[in-house]
Motif scaffolding. Structure first.
Motif, PDB file in Angstrom:
ATOM      1  N   LYS A  23       0.849  -1.188   0.000  1.00 24.15           N
ATOM      2  CA  LYS A  23       0.000   0.000   0.000  1.00 24.15           C
ATOM      3  C   LYS A  23       0.887   1.242   0.000  1.00 24.15           C
ATOM      4  CE  LYS A  23      -3.645  -2.367   2.479  1.00 24.15           C
ATOM      5  NZ  LYS A  23      -4.372  -2.464   3.738  1.00 24.15           N
ATOM      6  N   VAL A  24       0.306   2.378  -0.352  1.00 29.44           N
ATOM      7  CA  VAL A  24       1.086   3.604  -0.474  1.00 29.44           C
ATOM      8  C   VAL A  24       0.649   4.606   0.590  1.00 29.44           C
ATOM      9  CG1 VAL A  24       1.696   5.503  -2.007  1.00 29.44           C
ATOM     10  CG2 VAL A  24       1.365   3.230  -2.936  1.00 29.44           C
ATOM     11  N   LYS A  25       1.619   5.088   1.376  1.00 31.85           N
ATOM     12  CA  LYS A  25       1.359   6.106   2.390  1.00 31.85           C
ATOM     13  C   LYS A  25       1.752   7.465   1.844  1.00 31.85           C
ATOM     14  CE  LYS A  25       2.865   5.595   6.570  1.00 31.85           C
ATOM     15  NZ  LYS A  25       3.644   5.233   7.766  1.00 31.85           N
ATOM     16  N   HIS A  26       0.992   8.489   2.232  1.00 33.66           N
ATOM     17  CA  HIS A  26       1.329   9.851   1.833  1.00 33.66           C
ATOM     18  C   HIS A  26       0.818  10.813   2.889  1.00 33.66           C
ATOM     19  CE1 HIS A  26      -2.756  11.146   0.579  1.00 33.66           C
ATOM     20  NE2 HIS A  26      -2.915   9.850   0.372  1.00 33.66           N
ATOM     21  N   LEU A  51      -3.282   6.379   3.900  1.00 35.28           N
ATOM     22  CA  LEU A  51      -3.079   5.484   2.765  1.00 35.28           C
ATOM     23  C   LEU A  51      -3.761   6.055   1.524  1.00 35.28           C
ATOM     24  CD1 LEU A  51      -3.662   2.029   4.459  1.00 35.28           C
ATOM     25  CD2 LEU A  51      -1.500   3.085   3.870  1.00 35.28           C
ATOM     26  N   MET A  52      -3.144   5.818   0.395  1.00 34.41           N
ATOM     27  CA  MET A  52      -3.669   6.331  -0.860  1.00 34.41           C
ATOM     28  C   MET A  52      -4.837   5.477  -1.346  1.00 34.41           C
ATOM     29  SD  MET A  52      -1.531   7.002  -4.350  1.00 34.41           S
ATOM     30  CE  MET A  52      -0.525   8.261  -3.617  1.00 34.41           C
ATOM     31  N   ASN A  53      -5.819   6.124  -1.976  1.00 31.26           N
ATOM     32  CA  ASN A  53      -6.950   5.416  -2.569  1.00 31.26           C
ATOM     33  C   ASN A  53      -6.474   4.528  -3.711  1.00 31.26           C
ATOM     34  OD1 ASN A  53      -8.968   6.478  -0.994  1.00 31.26           O
ATOM     35  ND2 ASN A  53      -9.234   8.260  -2.309  1.00 31.26           N
ATOM     36  N   ASP A  56      -6.325   6.392  -7.103  1.00 31.60           N
ATOM     37  CA  ASP A  56      -5.139   7.232  -7.263  1.00 31.60           C
ATOM     38  C   ASP A  56      -3.896   6.378  -7.486  1.00 31.60           C
ATOM     39  OD1 ASP A  56      -6.559   9.581  -6.935  1.00 31.60           O
ATOM     40  OD2 ASP A  56      -6.298   9.573  -4.770  1.00 31.60           O
ATOM     41  N   PHE A  57      -3.834   5.251  -6.784  1.00 27.70           N
ATOM     42  CA  PHE A  57      -2.665   4.386  -6.907  1.00 27.70           C
ATOM     43  C   PHE A  57      -2.539   3.830  -8.319  1.00 27.70           C
ATOM     44  CE2 PHE A  57      -0.704   0.111  -6.439  1.00 27.70           C
ATOM     45  CZ  PHE A  57       0.576   0.559  -6.164  1.00 27.70           C
ATOM     46  N   LYS A  58      -3.663   3.449  -8.918  1.00 23.62           N
ATOM     47  CA  LYS A  58      -3.630   2.927 -10.286  1.00 23.62           C
ATOM     48  C   LYS A  58      -3.101   3.980 -11.253  1.00 23.62           C
ATOM     49  CE  LYS A  58      -7.431  -0.265  -9.559  1.00 23.62           C
ATOM     50  NZ  LYS A  58      -8.878  -0.453  -9.700  1.00 23.62           N
ATOM     51  N   ARG A  59      -3.469   5.230 -11.017  1.00 24.36           N
ATOM     52  CA  ARG A  59      -3.036   6.321 -11.891  1.00 24.36           C
ATOM     53  C   ARG A  59      -1.543   6.602 -11.730  1.00 24.36           C
ATOM     54  NH1 ARG A  59      -3.320  11.674 -10.679  1.00 24.36           N
ATOM     55  NH2 ARG A  59      -4.562  11.202  -8.846  1.00 24.36           N
ATOM     56  N   LEU A  60      -1.036   6.497 -10.500  1.00 24.98           N
ATOM     57  CA  LEU A  60       0.359   6.841 -10.226  1.00 24.98           C
ATOM     58  C   LEU A  60       1.310   5.655 -10.332  1.00 24.98           C
ATOM     59  CD1 LEU A  60      -0.184   9.208  -7.196  1.00 24.98           C
ATOM     60  CD2 LEU A  60       0.349   9.831  -9.527  1.00 24.98           C
TER      61      LEU A  60
END
Length: 64
Positions: A23-26, A51-53, A56-60
């Protein structure tokens, strides 16, 4: 011929962290200035990272 490898975007690298489970933290946005107009609750809750949605994660994902 080998597959092309793209470099990670440096701006994104400084702003996010990938957890052990992938998962991605920001950090929260709107923290840099104009704090007097924000409520205490807003300022307190924006201190913690989140945590990122998935959308958004798919886009980035291409930039990581």
């Amino acid at each position: 011929m080998s597959k092309i490898k793209f470099k990670t975007k440096s701006a994104l690298k400084k702003r996010i962290k990938v957890t052990g489970t992938g998962k991605v933290k920001h950090g929260h946005a709107y923290r840099s200035h104009l704090a007097q107009s924000k409520t205490t609750k807003q300022k307190r809750q924006s201190r913690k990272s989140t945590l990122m949605n998935n959308s958004d994660f798919k886009r980035l994902k291409k930039l990581i």
